[in-house]
Design a protein around this motif. Structure first.
Motif, PDB file in Angstrom:
ATOM      1  N   UNK A  46     -11.561   1.536   5.626  1.00 26.73           N
ATOM      2  CA  UNK A  46     -10.629   2.438   6.305  1.00 26.73           C
ATOM      3  C   UNK A  46     -10.930   3.891   5.966  1.00 26.73           C
ATOM      4  N   UNK A  47     -11.283   4.153   4.699  1.00 29.83           N
ATOM      5  CA  UNK A  47     -11.595   5.525   4.294  1.00 29.83           C
ATOM      6  C   UNK A  47     -12.819   6.044   5.043  1.00 29.83           C
ATOM      7  N   UNK A  48     -13.856   5.225   5.169  1.00 27.94           N
ATOM      8  CA  UNK A  48     -15.066   5.639   5.875  1.00 27.94           C
ATOM      9  C   UNK A  48     -14.778   5.869   7.353  1.00 27.94           C
ATOM     10  N   UNK A  49     -13.981   4.994   7.966  1.00 25.66           N
ATOM     11  CA  UNK A  49     -13.661   5.141   9.391  1.00 25.66           C
ATOM     12  C   UNK A  49     -12.924   6.450   9.651  1.00 25.66           C
ATOM     13  N   UNK A  50     -11.949   6.774   8.798  1.00 31.22           N
ATOM     14  CA  UNK A  50     -11.199   8.025   8.999  1.00 31.22           C
ATOM     15  C   UNK A  50     -12.071   9.238   8.714  1.00 31.22           C
ATOM     16  N   UNK A  51     -12.888   9.149   7.673  1.00 31.10           N
ATOM     17  CA  UNK A  51     -13.774  10.257   7.350  1.00 31.10           C
ATOM     18  C   UNK A  51     -14.772  10.495   8.472  1.00 31.10           C
ATOM     19  N   UNK A  84       0.820  -1.214   0.000  1.00 25.73           N
ATOM     20  CA  UNK A  84       0.000   0.000   0.000  1.00 25.73           C
ATOM     21  C   UNK A  84       0.848   1.254   0.000  1.00 25.73           C
ATOM     22  N   UNK A  85       1.791   1.316   0.935  1.00 20.62           N
ATOM     23  CA  UNK A  85       2.632   2.506   1.024  1.00 20.62           C
ATOM     24  C   UNK A  85       1.863   3.761   1.357  1.00 20.62           C
ATOM     25  N   UNK A  86       0.663   3.606   1.950  1.00 22.47           N
ATOM     26  CA  UNK A  86      -0.168   4.758   2.251  1.00 22.47           C
ATOM     27  C   UNK A  86       0.149   5.304   3.625  1.00 22.47           C
ATOM     28  N   UNK A  87      -0.745   6.168   4.092  1.00 21.91           N
ATOM     29  CA  UNK A  87      -0.555   6.810   5.379  1.00 21.91           C
ATOM     30  C   UNK A  87      -0.596   5.764   6.467  1.00 21.91           C
ATOM     31  N   UNK A  88       0.465   5.619   7.201  1.00 21.47           N
ATOM     32  CA  UNK A  88       0.508   4.667   8.300  1.00 21.47           C
ATOM     33  C   UNK A  88       0.438   3.234   7.825  1.00 21.47           C
ATOM     34  N   UNK A  89       0.593   2.993   6.518  1.00 20.95           N
ATOM     35  CA  UNK A  89       0.496   1.637   6.002  1.00 20.95           C
ATOM     36  C   UNK A  89      -0.893   1.063   6.109  1.00 20.95           C
ATOM     37  N   UNK A  90      -1.932   1.894   6.301  1.00 20.16           N
ATOM     38  CA  UNK A  90      -3.280   1.381   6.520  1.00 20.16           C
ATOM     39  C   UNK A  90      -3.982   1.176   5.200  1.00 20.16           C
ATOM     40  N   UNK A  91      -4.858   0.191   5.206  1.00 23.45           N
ATOM     41  CA  UNK A  91      -5.718  -0.022   4.060  1.00 23.45           C
ATOM     42  C   UNK A  91      -5.091  -0.910   3.024  1.00 23.45           C
ATOM     43  N   UNK A  92      -5.784  -1.908   2.608  1.00 27.26           N
ATOM     44  CA  UNK A  92      -5.312  -2.811   1.576  1.00 27.26           C
ATOM     45  C   UNK A  92      -5.752  -2.297   0.239  1.00 27.26           C
ATOM     46  N   UNK A 125      -5.000   3.643   0.538  1.00 29.22           N
ATOM     47  CA  UNK A 125      -5.663   4.780   1.148  1.00 29.22           C
ATOM     48  C   UNK A 125      -4.645   5.873   1.394  1.00 29.22           C
ATOM     49  N   UNK A 126      -4.882   7.033   0.826  1.00 22.37           N
ATOM     50  CA  UNK A 126      -3.996   8.182   0.996  1.00 22.37           C
ATOM     51  C   UNK A 126      -4.774   9.275   1.708  1.00 22.37           C
ATOM     52  N   UNK A 127      -4.285   9.695   2.870  1.00 22.33           N
ATOM     53  CA  UNK A 127      -4.979  10.743   3.607  1.00 22.33           C
ATOM     54  C   UNK A 127      -4.951  12.059   2.831  1.00 22.33           C
ATOM     55  N   UNK A 128      -3.900  12.276   2.042  1.00 22.70           N
ATOM     56  CA  UNK A 128      -3.820  13.495   1.243  1.00 22.70           C
ATOM     57  C   UNK A 128      -4.979  13.565   0.258  1.00 22.70           C
ATOM     58  N   UNK A 129      -5.322  12.425  -0.367  1.00 15.72           N
ATOM     59  CA  UNK A 129      -6.441  12.396  -1.298  1.00 15.72           C
ATOM     60  C   UNK A 129      -7.780  12.449  -0.572  1.00 15.72           C
ATOM     61  N   UNK A 139     -11.734   5.152  -2.895  1.00 18.68           N
ATOM     62  CA  UNK A 139     -10.846   4.072  -2.446  1.00 18.68           C
ATOM     63  C   UNK A 139     -11.630   2.758  -2.396  1.00 18.68           C
ATOM     64  N   UNK A 140     -12.023   2.214  -3.544  1.00 20.62           N
ATOM     65  CA  UNK A 140     -12.854   1.006  -3.524  1.00 20.62           C
ATOM     66  C   UNK A 140     -12.167  -0.190  -2.890  1.00 20.62           C
ATOM     67  N   UNK A 141     -10.831  -0.235  -2.928  1.00 20.84           N
ATOM     68  CA  UNK A 141     -10.125  -1.338  -2.289  1.00 20.84           C
ATOM     69  C   UNK A 141      -9.841  -1.115  -0.825  1.00 20.84           C
TER      70      UNK A 141
END
Length: 416
Positions: free
Chosen positions: A346-351, A204-212, A219-223, A340-342
């Motif tokens: 995680x996107x909904x939880x952070x939002x 993933x390489x996303x924020x905090x390595x979260x989200x598959x 999942x990118x928090x910037x996006x 972030x369909x994949x």
């Protein structure tokens, strides 16, 4: 997934949204009675009130971690009973520490409940292939109206908190547990056990390595940030209405005390009506157009409130606010799922965390501006924030061609 399974999943999730609306309204509309029962001072009350959304944010964060191992339906199945039992605990306690514990449990459970409900809503919408998310929030609004009406009846007949809450919990708790048998994940992200999470995080390489990141990428928090801001702005507007409409009508526009109680009821009814037809608007005109229209209407409502010469014009402004703000929150959750369909859970939880940020910021912001400047001027601030939604309206754009998690878009011609 069969069409009947989708319909049952939609109905059971709708019930959960309604139950949550009832429980939340029963709590917030009886705050004066809670304060009197436990002898909470005016100085201490804001601490109690702020603790609930802060703990709800923590519950949403915990849900993001939990759904990496279990499905959101499992979280929802257990979170809803805890919310109802915590509400009952608020009414049954006698000491201040007891209400503090009950409100703490309520906050944590509400955060998990809100996050998991919207996760399931996003996945079901993906399975349906058309907008249904606003309808779930319409049921929440209907539950809120029902809960506020029950709270009014309890206050009118001078019932104790326990007497008000116990019959409601006795009915809703078994109903929610029975309905939870039909919770359905539509077409959500794949979940892996602990052995697969390290590989997912590395890929993933996303924020905090979260989200598959599957079809939708990591999942990118910037996006996600534009949607987080929109969620915050919407709830600043919502909390402005819920916390300041009565005071504004009475103190600024010179209405009677009785008339001052009407704007929030009008706001709730127009929110329900707007959400009841919101999905039709999204299907006909698209989410971008609907959110833009809602933002302009809400901003116009704040402008009307700010310049209103009297109470009835102010009522018109609050009516516009209900119709305008009602579509923004459900469509923001839906947009996160599309973006972030994949990694939609995680996107909904952070939002969802920014729901509580807006709630926390809105009321003290307007109060501070009203005291330092004027309450008419203070209404212009949420107006400007809601207008900022227009800058990020493209985030509500069309769904991607692929639906994420390796799922193909199902045929939904026969789905109700």
């Amino acid at each position: 997934m069969t069409d009947a399974g989708l319909r049952h999943g939609r109905a059971s999730l709708g019930l959960s949204f309604g139950v949550q609306g009832v429980a939340f309204a029963l709590l917030v509309t009886r705050i004066p009675a809670i304060q009197d029962r436990y002898g909470i001072s005016d100085g201490l009350l804001p601490v109690f009130l702020a603790a609930v959304p802060i703990l709800a944010g923590a519950g949403s964060v915990a849900t993001e971690k939990a759904v990496a191992r279990v499905r959101p339906s499992v979280v929802l199945r257990w979170a809803q009973p805890f919310v109802l039992l915590a509400l009952l605990g608020v009414g049954a306690g006698r000491e201040m520490w007891q209400v503090a514990v009950a409100l703490g449990v309520f906050g944590l459970a509400v955060g998990a409940l809100d996050a998991s409900m919207n996760m399931l809503g996003v996945s079901l919408q993906r399975a349906y292939g058309r907008s249904i998310m606003t309808g779930f929030h319409a049921v929440w609004s209907l539950g809120g109206i029902a809960g506020a009406s029950l709270a009014w009846a309890g206050a009118r007949w001078e019932l104790s908190l326990l007497a008000s809450y116990l019959p409601v919990v006795a009915v809703l708790l078994p109903a929610a547990l029975i309905a939870s048998r039909w919770y359905t994940e539509g077409a959500g992200p794949e979940r892996k056990g602990p052995a697969g999470e390290a590989a997912d995080a590395a890929d993933a390489g996303g924020v905090g390595g979260a989200g598959a990141g599957s079809a939708g990428g990591a999942l990118s928090f910037k996006l996600l940030l534009p949607l987080c801001l929109i969620m915050t702005f919407a709830y600043i507007g919502d909390s402005t209405v819920s916390n300041w409409s009565a005071k504004y009508l009475q103190d600024v526009l010179g209405s009677s005390e009785q008339l001052a109680t009407v704007p929030y009821n009008v706001y709730m009814v127009t929110t329900l009506l707007g959400r009841a037809v919101g999905d039709l608007g999204v299907r006909r005109f698209g989410a971008v157009a609907v959110v833009r229209g809602g933002s302009l209407l809400a901003a116009g409502g704040f402008a009307v409130v700010a310049v209103a010469p009297g109470a009835w014009v102010g009522m018109l402004g609050f009516t516009m606010l209900g119709f305008g703000l009602c579509v923004i929150v459900p469509q923001t959750f839906a947009a996160a799922g599309r973006m972030f369909p994949g990694s939609s859970d995680a996107a909904v939880a952070r939002l969802n965390i920014f729901n509580y940020v807006g709630f926390l910021v809105g009321s003290p912001l307007v109060g501070a501006l009203g005291d330092a400047w004027s309450y008419r001027g203070a209404m212009l601030v949420p107006m400007v924030l809601v207008l900022a939604t227009l800058v990020y309206a493209r985030a509500f754009g069309p769904e991607p061609a692929r639906y994420g998690g390796g799922h193909e878009r199902p045929r939904t011609a026969d789905v109700g």
